[in-house]
Design an enzyme around this catalytic site. Structure first.
Site, mmCIF file in Angstrom:
data_model
loop_
_atom_site.group_PDB
_atom_site.id
_atom_site.type_symbol
_atom_site.label_atom_id
_atom_site.label_comp_id
_atom_site.label_asym_id
_atom_site.label_seq_id
_atom_site.Cartn_x
_atom_site.Cartn_y
_atom_site.Cartn_z
ATOM 1 N N GLU B 49 0.863 -1.180 0.000
ATOM 2 C CA GLU B 49 0.000 0.000 0.000
ATOM 3 C C GLU B 49 0.896 1.224 0.000
ATOM 4 O O GLU B 49 1.689 1.434 0.910
ATOM 5 C CB GLU B 49 -0.926 0.007 1.226
ATOM 6 C CG GLU B 49 -2.082 -0.972 1.095
ATOM 7 C CD GLU B 49 -3.127 -0.851 2.195
ATOM 8 O OE1 GLU B 49 -4.111 -1.590 2.130
ATOM 9 O OE2 GLU B 49 -2.951 -0.033 3.129
ATOM 10 N N ASP B 60 -5.675 10.346 9.486
ATOM 11 C CA ASP B 60 -4.370 9.878 9.931
ATOM 12 C C ASP B 60 -3.897 10.561 11.206
ATOM 13 O O ASP B 60 -4.167 11.734 11.436
ATOM 14 C CB ASP B 60 -3.339 10.100 8.828
ATOM 15 C CG ASP B 60 -3.515 9.104 7.691
ATOM 16 O OD1 ASP B 60 -3.368 7.891 7.966
ATOM 17 O OD2 ASP B 60 -3.831 9.523 6.574
#
Lengths: 407, 267
Positions: B49, B60
């Protein structure tokens, strides 16, 4: 020009998915999806509930102090020699700005859903103060996220929030302003979704926020419409309001959407000037559609899709996007958007203070500046309603600094 | 059959689980990324990824926020990340690569242009954190036409009916976010994850990867016992950050972490 049918459709927006034409929607991580669906269901149920409405109306009347006056600024109008300027005095609300209309509404939602904690993002600090205020009143824990740069320029509001029992978290990421405060507030919400109600302060964010913030703020336009009819016997020719995310503007505009003859002018922050790139005026600059903070809207981002840093003398307008309903109203040609630079806003701040004894917030000063430009080009029997969305006490520090005065 | 599906099928026939490392492209500098990808493959990674840097990574935590900032300092754009995939493909035609990021860079490039370019460089999948299936009809259509798998997130708060809807929209695998929070935050509860995966599997035959909160060999192994794939990000990105001043060491040091996890998972 939009047709009557177009306007009837526009008035009913958003659709079930929260879209205003190509704008709006719900662009969030899956982690927030359940919370947003729950909020939508709760809101749709309560907004139609007479008991909720009665409590909301009672709070607006006796806690906020509504209706706010519609004041004919006679001296200013006479001096400019054109249209009559009326000020919708949201600055006289409890806590000093329109923001409290929305926080009262969202705090009631929090109360009905039993969440013990609220969180909020803030730019100028007015929404943070309004959130801390309603949290104090309802006994809710309150965390406010604010960019480090805004904490510096809005020190008074920071202290107000602390006095009200809120925790103010300094956000040091990115541009350290409103956009980054909103990122951090969304991160908080993802983490504390079980016990926290996120009070968004502007008519942006994922569905249903743009809709519910607009509905709570529409009291401004409903009152102004009635007051204008009562005082002058007719509707205004022009509505003017400043637009950062655009909650005070959509609150004023929305009840007039189907009054096709009433012009609507949103005033964005031109900063150092649109041509310099140092501004916060996506609609005026013709920014392309983009996705940030849960909705598709006109967004200042670069060729690679990175969000661009903004500049405005007023922290409350210092935001790279805009509420999706404004992007939509521009696209269908119902509302116009223009920009006022820092210098012009500061001039209007001083001028309104000197001519009417009313000190506007720097955000609202952008709307005042546009009215001062427009009024002389209009007839004396025409009417401009300016949303004076907040009072300027919080900005005295900023203005004094520009004057070289240090307290 | 897509390279991702093939990869999961192969692993299944060997009785192994997928190790899926995440690194942010261009962090701390663009030249580090492709060698790092190869090193991850050598250490036992099955799928990579690759994070697309974004100015406002709302889902995040601080570790990946800072990685985005470092990468953006050197101007790593979506187009550059796609070029990195092309460079990786010059010597590796088997390991699937999935881009993970936020919608706005793709929005600005244009869905059709992105789909074309993604196919041309040999990308296998795309995971767009802030694009739920409700908003993704046009996006899905174009990705499908380019044979790119669209990977969706499932959360602890996702209702069963919605699990079914999301899995029907996606392909390749689904990504179960194991904790309520941002990347790199809390540690996960394996029993709770196992319980949730049972529910998810009633609604889909697709492989399920689990991420958020996997930080060491023990958690990687525990998750590999219940999931089809183990996704690990912040702990690797942290190592990249530590070595930002000594970039030549990054591929080996990061790959040492994944190699150790691989061993723990295969025991």
């Amino acid at each position: 020009m939009p047709t009557k049918e177009d306007l009837a459709i526009a008035k009913q927006m958003p659709d079930a998915g929260g879209h205003f034409g190509q704008f709006g929607g719900r662009y969030v991580s899956e982690t927030l999806m359940a919370a947003l669906q729950q909020l939508e269901q709760t809101y749709e149920k309560l907004w139609r509930d007479p008991q909720f409405q009665a409590e909301f109306d009672r709070d607006l009347a006796h806690y906020v102090g509504r209706p706010s006056p519609l004041y004919h600024a006679e001296r200013l109008s006479r001096e400019l020699g054109g249209a009559q300027i009326y000020l919708k005095r949201e600055d006289l609300n409890h806590t000093g700005a329109h923001k409290v209309n929305n926080t009262i509404g969202q705090a009631l939602l929090a109360k009905f859903t039993g969440k013990p904690r609220v969180s909020a993002e803030t730019g100028a600090g007015q929404h943070g103060v309004a959130s801390a205020t309603v949290a104090a009143r309802l006994g809710l824990e309150c965390t406010v996220y604010m960019g480090e740069e805004d904490i510096r320029r809005q020190a008074l509001n920071v202290y107000r929030m602390k006095l009200l029992g809120a925790e103010v978290v300094s956000v040091k990421s990115g541009t350290r302003t409103l956009k980054d405060a909103m990122n951090e507030a969304m991160r908080d919400w993802v983490t504390n979704v079980d016990n926290t109600f996120y009070i968004i302060g502007t008519a942006a964010g994922p569905h249903p926020y743009p809709k519910l913030v607009r509905d709570f703020q529409s009291i401004i336009g409903r009152e102004a419409r009635q007051q204008c009819l009562t005082q002058t016997g007719k509707l205004p020719d022009v509505l003017i309001a400043c637009v950062g995310g655009g909650s005070n503007a959509i609150g004023l505009f929305h009840p007039f959407i189907e009054d096709a003859d009433v012009r609507m002018v949103g005033v964005e922050a031109g900063g150092y000037g649109i041509e310099t790139g140092q501004h916060a005026a996506p609609l005026s600059a013709g920014s392309r559609p983009g996705v940030l903070h849960g909705n598709r809207t006109s967004l200042m981002s670069d060729e690679g899709g990175q969000v661009i840093g903004t500049h405005s003398v007023s922290a409350g307008l210092d935001y790279p996007g805009v509420g999706p309903e404004h992007a939509y109203l521009k696209e269908i040609g119902r509302a116009e958007y223009t920009a006022i630079n820092d210098d012009e806003a500061l001039h209007a701040f001083r001028h309104l203070t000197l001519t009417e004894g009313i000190m506007p917030a720097l955000e609202s000063s952008h709307a005042v500046a546009e009215a001062m430009k427009m009024a002389p080009t209009m007839d004396k029997d025409q009417i401009i309603v300016v949303n004076l969305s907040g009072r300027g006490d919080k900005d005295i520090h900023t203005v004094a600094e520009i004057d070289g005065i240090n307290f | 059959m897509s390279r991702i599906t093939e990869s999961f099928n192969n692993l299944k026939s060997q009785g192994r689980k997928a190790l899926i490392p995440y690194v942010t492209a261009g962090d701390p500098e663009p030249k580090v990324t492709v060698p790092l990808m190869h090193a991850l493959v050598e250490s036992g990674a099955d799928i990579i990824e690759l994070g697309v840097p974004f100015s406002d990574p709302m889902a995040d935590g601080p570790v990946i926020q800072l990685a985005c900032e470092r990468a953006l300092l050197h101007g790593t754009r979506l187009i550059d990340v796609l070029d990195m995939v092309a460079e990786f493909r010059q010597t590796n035609q088997t390991t699937p690569v999935v881009l993970m990021g936020y919608l706005n860079p793709i929005e600005v490039m244009g869905y059709a242009a992105f789909a074309d370019k993604a196919k041309a460089v040999g990308l296998d999948g795309v995971l767009t954190v802030d694009l739920p299936p409700e908003e993704a009809h046009e996006f899905n259509r174009l990705m499908k036409a380019s044979d790119i798998d669209v990977i969706y997130l499932l959360a602890p708060t996702t209702e069963p009916a919605r699990v079914e809807k999301i899995c029907a929209a996606g392909s390749g695998y689904v990504y179960y976010v194991s904790v309520k929070g941002v990347t790199g935050s809390a540690s996960l509860d394996v029993a709770e994850v196992a319980e949730k995966l049972n529910i998810i599997r009633q609604h889909t035959d697709m492989p399920v990867g689990v991420g958020f909160g996997i930080r060491d060999d023990a958690s990687a192994r525990a998750i590999s016992e219940v999931a089809d794939g183990v996704i690990v990000g912040s702990v690797l990105v942290n190592k990249v950050a530590e070595l930002a001043g000594n970039q030549a060491l990054i591929p080996e040091a990061v790959a040492a972490i994944t190699a150790s996890m691989r061993q723990a998972m295969d025991k």
